[in-house]
Write an enzyme that holds these catalytic residues in place. Structure first.
Site, PDB file in Angstrom:
ATOM      1  N   CYS A   1      30.257  40.904  39.771  1.00  0.00           N
ATOM      2  CA  CYS A   1      30.790  41.167  38.816  1.00  0.00           C
ATOM      3  C   CYS A   1      30.134  42.196  37.539  1.00  0.00           C
ATOM      4  O   CYS A   1      30.590  42.710  36.898  1.00  0.00           O
ATOM      5  CB  CYS A   1      31.238  39.858  37.896  1.00  0.00           C
ATOM      6  SG  CYS A   1      31.404  38.409  38.743  1.00  0.00           S
TER       7      CYS A   1
ATOM      8  N   ALA B   1      38.589  28.940  45.603  1.00  0.00           N
ATOM      9  CA  ALA B   1      38.759  28.840  46.998  1.00  0.00           C
ATOM     10  C   ALA B   1      37.979  29.872  47.788  1.00  0.00           C
ATOM     11  O   ALA B   1      37.358  29.775  48.765  1.00  0.00           O
ATOM     12  CB  ALA B   1      40.221  28.793  47.422  1.00  0.00           C
TER      13      ALA B   1
ATOM     14  N   THR C   1      54.618  29.498  38.246  1.00  0.00           N
ATOM     15  CA  THR C   1      54.833  29.136  39.610  1.00  0.00           C
ATOM     16  C   THR C   1      53.811  28.990  40.404  1.00  0.00           C
ATOM     17  O   THR C   1      52.972  29.904  40.477  1.00  0.00           O
ATOM     18  CB  THR C   1      55.897  30.037  40.337  1.00  0.00           C
ATOM     19  OG1 THR C   1      57.247  30.038  39.437  1.00  0.00           O
ATOM     20  CG2 THR C   1      56.371  29.575  41.729  1.00  0.00           C
TER      21      THR C   1
END
Ligand SMILES: *Cc1c(COP(=O)(O)O)cnc(C)c1O
Length: 387
Positions: A332, A206, A246
């Protein structure tokens, strides 16, 4: 200096993007009013969360031409890459342990493959040409009877180079091997279609398309063929048992809204950004010695990677960092002073890799910002008074 501009001008959208205000508005209520656990089946709080998650699943599926049941939510693309590659390697270990990937993949793919290599898998690392493209004949020749997976990225994060995805999908199908693509830079920016492209597994994130950080998805083909993954997290069996834990409901709501906006606005937005990128490209290439890295056409519309010979990336970044937020390559690896392995794989001498800058435009980049960036580069580069 144009006074209405905010500095530093953000041109590092390939590292991450700001959350679109429309996305933020959609997901904030899921932290308080609708805070339920999407797995709680016994009350309205759980039902509201589950309903929002299913709407997001539809929106993400639509973005890539999939069906909702093929979408597994994750914490982002790094997890998605690990799940897809390790999950397929484990599930299909009966067929073989050979994986074909490429030298310019994101570290998430490279290090996942290296991890499997240490555990006994065989990895073929395809080279790229000076444009950053793999060779399809070489790819096809590398396929063996024990090959289980092709892992080739959709768009490169440093150069924006687009691999011939639909052709790779056809080759994979012809030889009965699975095709995974890391579409983290492509999804939401250019049309991605798992049917047209023959993709079996895909990951996206996202925060690369105006959604929140820490949430992403894996596409797992359900038909023709039905692909299965061995879960990499054990637990409550969420997400069809493939990814326990979850669900990050607010993040997933944000991911879904971001996907919906990207799909709707893609034609206009990519056209606008391509024009701005080309303006920036033409202006900077007119400076003495500046060269383009990556295929001139098969490239993301908002990405530009240039080398500034006789300069080095770090001093350029230091010189400009109050005015322009840029990077030399991927976020990164930018903590290291190594030259980009992506540009190295394209066969360029170290000097060219050491002098590269990546310009990543985005939804909130304006024409005035691009003009300002050009003004900042021109006098400096001509007078050679820095770096
Ligand atoms: C950013 C990026 C990733 C990692 O995504 P996260 O969601 O930050 O883990 C993987 N692959 C590519 C090509 C990327 O650009």
């Amino acid at each position: 200096m144009r006074s209405n501009l905010q500095f530093p001008i953000y041109l590092d959208n390939n590292a991450t993007t700001p959350v679109d205000p429309r996305v933020l508005e959609e997901f904030l209520p899921y932290y308080q009013q609708h805070f339920g656990n999407a797995a709680s089946r016994t009350h309205a709080y759980g039902w509201a969360a589950a309903e929002a998650v299913e709407l997001s699943r539809e929106r993400v599926a639509r973005l890539i031409g999939a069906v909702p049941q093929e979408i597994i939510f994750t914490s982002g693309a790094t997890e998605g890459v690990n799940l897809a590659i390790k999950g397929a390697a484990e599930m299909y270990s009966g067929k073989g342990n050979h994986i074909i990937t490429c030298e310019t993949e994101h570290k998430a793919v490279i290090d996942t493959c290296k991890h499997l290599e240490k555990k006994g898998a065989e990895i073929t690392w395809l080279p790229v040409d000076t444009n950053g493209l793999i060779n399809l004949q070489e790819l096809e020749k590398a396929i063996r009877t024990d090959t289980i997976l092709l892992a080739i990225m959709y768009a490169n994060n440093e150069t924006g180079v687009l691999q011939p995805i639909a052709e790779i999908g056809q080759i994979a199908k012809k030889h009965g091997v699975l095709f995974f693509t890391d579409a983290t830079q492509a999804a939401g920016k250019i049309p991605v279609d798992v049917q047209r492209d023959g993709i079996d597994l895909l990951t996206l994130s996202a925060h690369k398309f105006y959604g929140p950080k820490g949430v992403g998805a894996v596409y797992v083909r359900r038909r023709d063929p039905r692909v299965k993954l061995t879960p990499q997290l054990d637990g409550g069996g969420h997400e069809r048992g493939v990814r326990s834990g979850t669900l990050n409901v607010p993040g997933i709501v944000g991911l879904g809204k971001a996907a919906e906006l990207c799909l709707k606005e893609m034609p206009e937005e990519s056209g606008r950004l391509e024009q701005l990128r080309n303006r920036l490209q033409d202006g900077l290439l007119s400076l003495p010695g500046v060269v383009l890295n990556g295929h001139p056409v098969n490239r993301l519309p908002h990405t530009l990677n240039l080398s500034f010979p006789d300069r080095d990336s770090n001093s350029l970044l230091l010189h400009f960092n109050k005015k322009i937020a840029l990077s030399a390559g991927s976020a990164c690896t930018s903590a290291t002073l190594e030259p980009s392995y992506v540009l190295k794989a394209m066969g360029f001498p170290d000097q060219r890799s050491y002098s590269a800058l990546r310009f990543g435009l985005g939804r909130f980049t304006t024409e005035a910002e691009i003009e300002q960036v050009l003004e900042l580069f021109h006098p400096n580069l001509n007078s050679r008074n820095f770096a």
